[in-house]
Scaffold this motif. Structure first.
Motif, mmCIF file in Angstrom:
data_model
loop_
_atom_site.group_PDB
_atom_site.id
_atom_site.type_symbol
_atom_site.label_atom_id
_atom_site.label_comp_id
_atom_site.label_asym_id
_atom_site.label_seq_id
_atom_site.Cartn_x
_atom_site.Cartn_y
_atom_site.Cartn_z
ATOM 1 N N ILE A 56 0.845 -1.190 0.000
ATOM 2 C CA ILE A 56 0.000 0.000 0.000
ATOM 3 C C ILE A 56 0.880 1.239 0.000
ATOM 4 N N THR A 57 0.414 2.294 -0.652
ATOM 5 C CA THR A 57 1.171 3.544 -0.617
ATOM 6 C C THR A 57 0.937 4.249 0.715
ATOM 7 N N ASP A 58 1.894 5.094 1.071
ATOM 8 C CA ASP A 58 1.735 5.838 2.321
ATOM 9 C C ASP A 58 0.542 6.783 2.254
ATOM 10 N N VAL A 59 0.217 7.244 1.043
ATOM 11 C CA VAL A 59 -0.960 8.102 0.871
ATOM 12 C C VAL A 59 -2.237 7.308 1.123
ATOM 13 N N ALA A 60 -2.342 6.112 0.511
ATOM 14 C CA ALA A 60 -3.535 5.283 0.668
ATOM 15 C C ALA A 60 -3.706 4.802 2.104
ATOM 16 N N ALA A 61 -2.609 4.623 2.802
ATOM 17 C CA ALA A 61 -2.679 4.138 4.188
ATOM 18 C C ALA A 61 -3.389 5.132 5.101
ATOM 19 N N GLU A 62 -3.492 6.397 4.667
ATOM 20 C CA GLU A 62 -4.209 7.393 5.461
ATOM 21 C C GLU A 62 -5.719 7.283 5.287
ATOM 22 N N ASP A 63 -6.152 6.522 4.269
ATOM 23 C CA ASP A 63 -7.583 6.309 4.028
ATOM 24 C C ASP A 63 -8.053 5.137 4.883
ATOM 25 N N ALA A 68 -8.041 -0.573 6.224
ATOM 26 C CA ALA A 68 -8.722 -1.770 6.717
ATOM 27 C C ALA A 68 -8.529 -2.951 5.770
ATOM 28 N N ILE A 69 -8.549 -2.680 4.463
ATOM 29 C CA ILE A 69 -8.305 -3.758 3.498
ATOM 30 C C ILE A 69 -6.897 -4.320 3.690
ATOM 31 N N ALA A 70 -5.916 -3.439 3.801
ATOM 32 C CA ALA A 70 -4.532 -3.888 3.984
ATOM 33 C C ALA A 70 -4.376 -4.708 5.256
ATOM 34 N N ASP A 71 -5.135 -4.382 6.278
ATOM 35 C CA ASP A 71 -5.051 -5.089 7.561
ATOM 36 C C ASP A 71 -5.456 -6.561 7.451
ATOM 37 N N ALA A 73 -4.052 -8.623 5.629
ATOM 38 C CA ALA A 73 -2.816 -9.378 5.402
ATOM 39 C C ALA A 73 -1.977 -9.422 6.676
ATOM 40 N N PRO A 74 -1.267 -10.518 6.907
ATOM 41 C CA PRO A 74 -0.418 -10.597 8.098
ATOM 42 C C PRO A 74 0.817 -9.699 8.007
ATOM 43 N N LYS A 75 1.194 -9.314 6.766
ATOM 44 C CA LYS A 75 2.346 -8.442 6.575
ATOM 45 C C LYS A 75 1.962 -7.355 5.576
ATOM 46 N N VAL A 76 2.228 -6.102 5.920
ATOM 47 C CA VAL A 76 1.875 -4.968 5.067
ATOM 48 C C VAL A 76 3.139 -4.159 4.789
ATOM 49 N N LEU A 77 3.417 -3.940 3.521
ATOM 50 C CA LEU A 77 4.545 -3.103 3.116
ATOM 51 C C LEU A 77 4.011 -1.748 2.677
ATOM 52 N N VAL A 78 4.586 -0.686 3.206
ATOM 53 C CA VAL A 78 4.159 0.679 2.891
ATOM 54 C C VAL A 78 5.249 1.336 2.050
ATOM 55 N N VAL A 79 4.845 1.862 0.899
ATOM 56 C CA VAL A 79 5.803 2.464 -0.034
ATOM 57 C C VAL A 79 5.269 3.810 -0.526
ATOM 58 N N SER A 80 6.128 4.570 -1.134
ATOM 59 C CA SER A 80 5.696 5.818 -1.765
ATOM 60 C C SER A 80 4.932 5.494 -3.044
ATOM 61 N N PRO A 81 4.093 6.417 -3.533
ATOM 62 C CA PRO A 81 3.421 6.182 -4.819
ATOM 63 C C PRO A 81 4.407 5.913 -5.955
ATOM 64 N N ALA A 82 5.561 6.594 -5.945
ATOM 65 C CA ALA A 82 6.561 6.375 -6.995
ATOM 66 C C ALA A 82 7.120 4.967 -6.940
#
Length: 259
Positions: A56-63, A68-71, A73-82
């Motif tokens: 998930i992007t760091d921007v989307a993680a604020e939504d 909740a969708i990302a949650d 998964a047992p492991k979530v990777l957060v990245v920039s949109p780029a």
């Protein structure tokens, strides 16, 4: 459940996801499936699928909804949109994606209402047929060798979540269809009857052939009926996904009328 920020494009998880996202048959080698976008991710979760990993992007993680969708998964990777864009196979990347373990290939259900795909090449056609099959009560799809990879990202996008309600078997030979105990029906310009007049058996297996060549002669010989679709407008033929939707609808309509 763990959330981890990733900043390097060389991260091993991202390298693996790139292969899954950008190689249509990559899932066969890696044993994982890439789902991109909140619609597909949500459809998987609603069907009881547990993803192995979320990206998930760091921007989307604020939504809150996407978080909740990302949650799931047992492991979530957060990245920039780029950085997400380097993984995505899309011109306009989504903001979230899942990796799933490749589902085990099931055994053929001998008596199920079925769709048989004979060497269909176009991923959009294949995904559209899967979507129609799921909507119209055909829960099993059998793909012969030469058909577009059923779990490729393009077919998954066209299927719009239908994959998770279907029994999908691919890489089959014509002889493998001997496991079916239902009549095979094929559309053909050399028809035994027109669709609206034909006696359609239920359950059955509708055979959909290659976009240019149609159903192979070997497979056509195994079909109990060759059925034509009326085309009063005078076109020579229909797109295979359109033809499949018409045929599956007619079978479903008659099934409902009998119930």
């Amino acid at each position: 459940m763990s959330w981890q920020a990733i900043t390097s494009r060389d991260n091993p998880h991202l390298q693996r996801l790139r292969k899954l996202a950008q190689d249509g048959g990559g899932y066969r080698k890696l044993g994982g499936v890439w789902l991109e976008g909140d619609h597909l991710a949500r459809a998987a979760v609603q069907r009881g699928v547990t993803p192995a990993l979320a990206l998930i992007t760091d921007v989307a993680a604020e939504d809150a909804a996407l978080h909740a969708i990302a949650d799931a998964a047992p492991k979530v990777l957060v990245v920039s949109p780029a950085l997400f864009k380097t993984v995505s196979g899309l011109e306009s990347p989504a903001q979230i994606g899942f990796e799933l373990a490749l589902p085990a290939q099931p055994r053929i259900d001998a008596r199920a209402d079925t769709v048989v795909l004979d060497r269909l090449q176009d991923a959009g056609n294949v995904g559209t047929i899967l979507r129609s099959a799921g909507a119209l009560g055909f829960r099993q799809v059998l793909a012969l060798k030469g058909t577009a990879a059923l779990w490729s990202p393009k077919v998954l996008r066209a299927g719009m979540g239908a994959h998770f309600g279907l029994k999908l078997v691919e890489g089959l030979s014509v002889e493998d269809l001997d496991a079916l105990q239902v009549p095979l029906l094929a559309t053909s310009s050399h028809s035994d009857a027109m669709l609206h007049q034909a006696e359609l058996p239920s359950p059955c297996a509708w055979v959909m052939g290659h976009e240019g060549q149609g159903v192979s002669d070997t497979l056509m010989q195994r079909c109990a009926l060759r059925i034509g679709i009326p085309q009063p407008g005078g076109e020579e033929s229909l797109n295979v996904a359109s033809a499949a939707s018409i045929c599956l609808y007619e079978s479903a309509r008659r099934r409902l009328a009998r119930s």
